[in-house]
Scaffold this motif. Sequence first.
Motif, mmCIF file in Angstrom:
data_model
loop_
_atom_site.group_PDB
_atom_site.id
_atom_site.type_symbol
_atom_site.label_atom_id
_atom_site.label_comp_id
_atom_site.label_asym_id
_atom_site.label_seq_id
_atom_site.Cartn_x
_atom_site.Cartn_y
_atom_site.Cartn_z
ATOM 1 N N LYS A 24 0.822 -1.213 0.000
ATOM 2 C CA LYS A 24 0.000 0.000 0.000
ATOM 3 C C LYS A 24 0.860 1.268 0.000
ATOM 4 O O LYS A 24 0.644 2.184 -0.804
ATOM 5 C CB LYS A 24 -0.932 0.002 1.215
ATOM 6 C CG LYS A 24 -1.952 -1.127 1.224
ATOM 7 C CD LYS A 24 -2.919 -1.003 2.378
ATOM 8 C CE LYS A 24 -2.270 -1.245 3.735
ATOM 9 N NZ LYS A 24 -1.755 -2.612 3.888
ATOM 10 N N THR A 25 1.827 1.343 0.914
ATOM 11 C CA THR A 25 2.643 2.553 1.038
ATOM 12 C C THR A 25 3.478 2.785 -0.213
ATOM 13 O O THR A 25 3.513 3.895 -0.764
ATOM 14 C CB THR A 25 3.563 2.464 2.274
ATOM 15 O OG1 THR A 25 2.769 2.204 3.438
ATOM 16 C CG2 THR A 25 4.336 3.754 2.468
ATOM 17 N N VAL A 41 3.475 12.912 3.355
ATOM 18 C CA VAL A 41 2.921 11.667 3.888
ATOM 19 C C VAL A 41 2.616 11.852 5.368
ATOM 20 O O VAL A 41 3.476 12.300 6.139
ATOM 21 C CB VAL A 41 3.893 10.478 3.717
ATOM 22 C CG1 VAL A 41 3.299 9.205 4.340
ATOM 23 C CG2 VAL A 41 4.228 10.252 2.255
ATOM 24 N N ASP A 43 2.224 9.645 8.328
ATOM 25 C CA ASP A 43 2.615 8.260 8.610
ATOM 26 C C ASP A 43 2.160 7.878 10.011
ATOM 27 O O ASP A 43 2.671 8.379 11.011
ATOM 28 C CB ASP A 43 4.138 8.133 8.484
ATOM 29 C CG ASP A 43 4.629 6.709 8.703
ATOM 30 O OD1 ASP A 43 3.814 5.829 9.036
ATOM 31 O OD2 ASP A 43 5.844 6.483 8.556
ATOM 32 N N GLU A 45 2.182 4.600 10.730
ATOM 33 C CA GLU A 45 2.697 3.231 10.783
ATOM 34 C C GLU A 45 4.105 3.177 11.386
ATOM 35 O O GLU A 45 4.936 2.371 10.973
ATOM 36 C CB GLU A 45 2.708 2.628 9.368
ATOM 37 C CG GLU A 45 1.329 2.567 8.709
ATOM 38 C CD GLU A 45 0.525 1.373 9.182
ATOM 39 O OE1 GLU A 45 1.035 0.617 10.040
ATOM 40 O OE2 GLU A 45 -0.605 1.191 8.702
ATOM 41 N N ALA A 49 6.852 4.587 6.267
ATOM 42 C CA ALA A 49 6.936 5.291 4.983
ATOM 43 C C ALA A 49 8.367 5.703 4.676
ATOM 44 O O ALA A 49 8.807 5.671 3.519
ATOM 45 C CB ALA A 49 6.021 6.516 4.997
ATOM 46 N N ASP A 90 -1.376 7.561 5.470
ATOM 47 C CA ASP A 90 -0.944 6.169 5.604
ATOM 48 C C ASP A 90 -0.767 5.820 7.096
ATOM 49 O O ASP A 90 0.291 6.041 7.659
ATOM 50 C CB ASP A 90 0.373 5.982 4.853
ATOM 51 C CG ASP A 90 0.869 4.541 4.846
ATOM 52 O OD1 ASP A 90 0.016 3.640 4.788
ATOM 53 O OD2 ASP A 90 2.090 4.345 4.908
ATOM 54 N N SER A 91 -1.829 5.429 7.773
ATOM 55 C CA SER A 91 -3.009 4.817 7.222
ATOM 56 C C SER A 91 -4.267 5.522 7.754
ATOM 57 O O SER A 91 -4.314 5.994 8.888
ATOM 58 C CB SER A 91 -3.011 3.343 7.611
ATOM 59 O OG SER A 91 -4.265 2.791 7.784
ATOM 60 N N THR A 146 -4.474 5.142 2.394
ATOM 61 C CA THR A 146 -4.300 3.696 2.475
ATOM 62 C C THR A 146 -5.173 3.164 3.604
ATOM 63 O O THR A 146 -5.368 3.835 4.628
ATOM 64 C CB THR A 146 -2.838 3.298 2.725
ATOM 65 O OG1 THR A 146 -2.465 3.665 4.063
ATOM 66 C CG2 THR A 146 -1.911 3.979 1.730
#
Length: 289
Positions: A24-25, A41, A43, A45, A49, A90-91, A146
């Motif tokens: 996805k990323t 981005v 991020d 996560e 990223a 993301d995400s 995402t």
Amino acid sequence: MFKKAERKQARLRLALAGPSGSGKTYSALQMAKGLGSKIAVIDTEHGSASLYADAADFDVMELHAPYTPERYVEAIQAAESAGYDVLIIDSYSHEWTGPGGCLEINDETAKARFKGNTWSAWSETTPRHRKLTDKILTSPLHIICTMRSKTETVQGEGKKIVKLGLKSEQRDGTDYEFTVVLDLTHDGHYAVASKDRTRLFQHPELVTPETGTKLLAWLNDGRSQEQQAEDAVNEAISKIPMVETMHELQSVYAATYRQAQEYPELLAKLNTAKDKRKAELTQPEEKTA
């Protein structure tokens, strides 16, 4: 009033959904490269990223829990103020299922204000989530979200568990908000469109910068808002000399004013035509001998 439908120039609202490891990323970054030169981005996560810093040129904001809708909105506003072309969230799933996200917010609200009734608590949680959705839909940036996917199951006959397919970890109906929703496969990282208003994704494909380029061409193919405003003003100017009453004049003017108000030259032309006809309609009739 009804009028002929036209496709306007637009900003991308696209979702990339898939299970962990589906790409996805990376796919979002590749697509963003074809959409614009300044990429940001958000991020959630834990820095994942940045692992792709060699694959694309982008700036990143690491967003940690609590993943409230308001913190996402603030991050989007920061990207807008900084002048980016494309924003990758993301995400997006963390705003719903993550620590401090909407599901957790709703449970806490139910305990604190609704005697544990989670259904009633949505009356407070839903508007908060909706503000983020509205921000995504109205932002001047191209936005790629995402979303994590998980296998959805139901219990069939004889208590047998039946797999229905993959379901995005976000609020039910979220897919309807996007122009395109691409589901990424774990094997091969191919993108398959589950929703596609562009009609560009007829077959599974790998996401590349060219994917972003063709989306950008489709987005820019419509008439600009200024072009539409100019057409509306010209049409109004042609009608204004023929109106017979002040009420009719006000109706024609009001129907066009909203489109013209953002463009001073067009608004000046509209006002000139309106003022001239107003003077004619309010001018006292000459007395006859």
